[in-house]
Design a protein around this motif. Sequence first.
Motif, PDB file in Angstrom:
ATOM      1  N   MET A  67      -4.170 -85.988 -60.023  1.00 14.72           N
ATOM      2  CA  MET A  67      -3.607 -85.463 -58.450  1.00 14.72           C
ATOM      3  C   MET A  67      -3.433 -86.581 -57.413  1.00 14.72           C
ATOM      4  N   ILE A  68      -2.860 -86.657 -56.388  1.00 14.37           N
ATOM      5  CA  ILE A  68      -2.437 -87.138 -55.691  1.00 14.37           C
ATOM      6  C   ILE A  68      -2.420 -86.750 -54.468  1.00 14.37           C
ATOM      7  N   GLY A  69      -3.873 -87.502 -53.725  1.00 15.02           N
ATOM      8  CA  GLY A  69      -3.676 -86.397 -52.124  1.00 15.02           C
ATOM      9  C   GLY A  69      -2.946 -87.827 -51.243  1.00 15.02           C
ATOM     10  N   PHE A  70      -2.131 -86.694 -50.809  1.00 18.43           N
ATOM     11  CA  PHE A  70      -1.044 -88.021 -49.493  1.00 18.43           C
ATOM     12  C   PHE A  70      -1.868 -87.096 -48.249  1.00 18.43           C
ATOM     13  N   ALA A  71      -2.123 -88.596 -47.359  1.00 20.03           N
ATOM     14  CA  ALA A  71      -2.979 -87.981 -46.254  1.00 20.03           C
ATOM     15  C   ALA A  71      -1.481 -88.026 -45.266  1.00 20.03           C
ATOM     16  N   HIS A  72      -1.128 -86.722 -44.968  1.00 17.98           N
ATOM     17  CA  HIS A  72       0.009 -86.383 -44.119  1.00 17.98           C
ATOM     18  C   HIS A  72      -0.177 -86.554 -42.350  1.00 17.98           C
ATOM     19  N   ARG A  73       0.525 -87.770 -42.554  1.00 18.25           N
ATOM     20  CA  ARG A  73       0.766 -88.586 -41.155  1.00 18.25           C
ATOM     21  C   ARG A  73      -0.349 -89.722 -40.663  1.00 18.25           C
ATOM     22  N   GLY A  74      -0.591 -90.156 -42.013  1.00 16.20           N
ATOM     23  CA  GLY A  74      -2.241 -90.819 -41.874  1.00 16.20           C
ATOM     24  C   GLY A  74      -3.341 -89.847 -41.254  1.00 16.20           C
ATOM     25  N   ALA A  75      -4.242 -90.174 -40.999  1.00 15.03           N
ATOM     26  CA  ALA A  75      -5.812 -89.744 -41.007  1.00 15.03           C
ATOM     27  C   ALA A  75      -5.766 -90.369 -39.200  1.00 15.03           C
ATOM     28  N   PRO A  76      -5.597 -89.380 -39.111  1.00 14.78           N
ATOM     29  CA  PRO A  76      -5.473 -90.434 -36.362  1.00 14.78           C
ATOM     30  C   PRO A  76      -7.343 -89.780 -36.619  1.00 14.78           C
ATOM     31  N   ALA A  77      -7.900 -90.603 -36.065  1.00  8.84           N
ATOM     32  CA  ALA A  77      -9.420 -90.294 -35.124  1.00  8.84           C
ATOM     33  C   ALA A  77      -8.946 -89.432 -33.924  1.00  8.84           C
ATOM     34  N   PRO A  78     -10.290 -89.247 -34.116  1.00  8.91           N
ATOM     35  CA  PRO A  78      -9.850 -88.281 -32.682  1.00  8.91           C
ATOM     36  C   PRO A  78      -9.321 -89.536 -31.549  1.00  8.91           C
ATOM     37  N   HIS A  79      -8.491 -88.897 -30.398  1.00 11.77           N
ATOM     38  CA  HIS A  79      -7.468 -89.840 -29.850  1.00 11.77           C
ATOM     39  C   HIS A  79      -6.311 -90.972 -30.512  1.00 11.77           C
ATOM     40  N   GLN A  80      -6.593 -90.481 -31.442  1.00  8.83           N
ATOM     41  CA  GLN A  80      -6.017 -91.723 -32.337  1.00  8.83           C
ATOM     42  C   GLN A  80      -3.589 -91.037 -32.463  1.00  8.83           C
ATOM     43  N   ARG A  81      -3.084 -91.924 -32.033  1.00  9.70           N
ATOM     44  CA  ARG A  81      -2.201 -91.476 -32.718  1.00  9.70           C
ATOM     45  C   ARG A  81      -2.018 -90.939 -34.314  1.00  9.70           C
TER      46      ARG A  81
END
Length: 239
Positions: free
Chosen positions: A1-15
Amino acid sequence: MIGFAHRGAPAPHQRENALPAFRRALAGGANGLESDAWLTADGVPVLHHDGVLGPPGRRRRIGDLTADRLPGWVPTLASFYAELGTSFEFSLDLKGPPGGWASTAAAVVAVTRQAGGSTAARRLWLCGYLPELAAFRERDPDARLVNSTSMRTVMDGGGVSAYGGRLHAAGVAALNLRTREWTPPQARIVAVLHDLGIAAFGWDAQRTSTLTRLAGYGLDAVYSDHLARLVRISGSAAA
């Protein structure tokens, strides 16, 4: 199964939708990334969610700005591939003015081919409505086309077999429904789609229980904001 990270995976305070967020998702084991693509005034595809920049009272649409006037944190698609390569699945919602889907799609595919040829294009999943997908299929043989829709539209279109048949005839690779529409009675739809050669996707999969349920239904891809849960359930890290 493909796991799409929605809008990436921003760390706290990251865009979100910025290169650090995408790097973090891949480093954390995701085998897929998701974003939204807009065209600038000079025809450059860039990654951003709502396509509007600036503080209240001074907001500007990306489509009204040339690429050299965008903030440095807004990645162009070319810089995205230059930074991250092409060894992952990439799902894009194509945005823009009415009737602009095909123009955005053509620009996105052109940049993708330049970055990684037909192999990269075949790892590109372009999301849209059925009429625009069907029209674009005739222009490009490689990009995977994803019909993001609702179960009501599927049922109004004659049911799963009839609607899936139209997807197959149009060269659409996947049907994408919101996860709450993948219920136990609807799980049988996955087998019908697979028999037609259509993949089953689910978006907005946030809870561990939801991800586990969708994996049990045999979905081919899920979209989530929660990287650790996504990787653990989808098996992306081992992919």
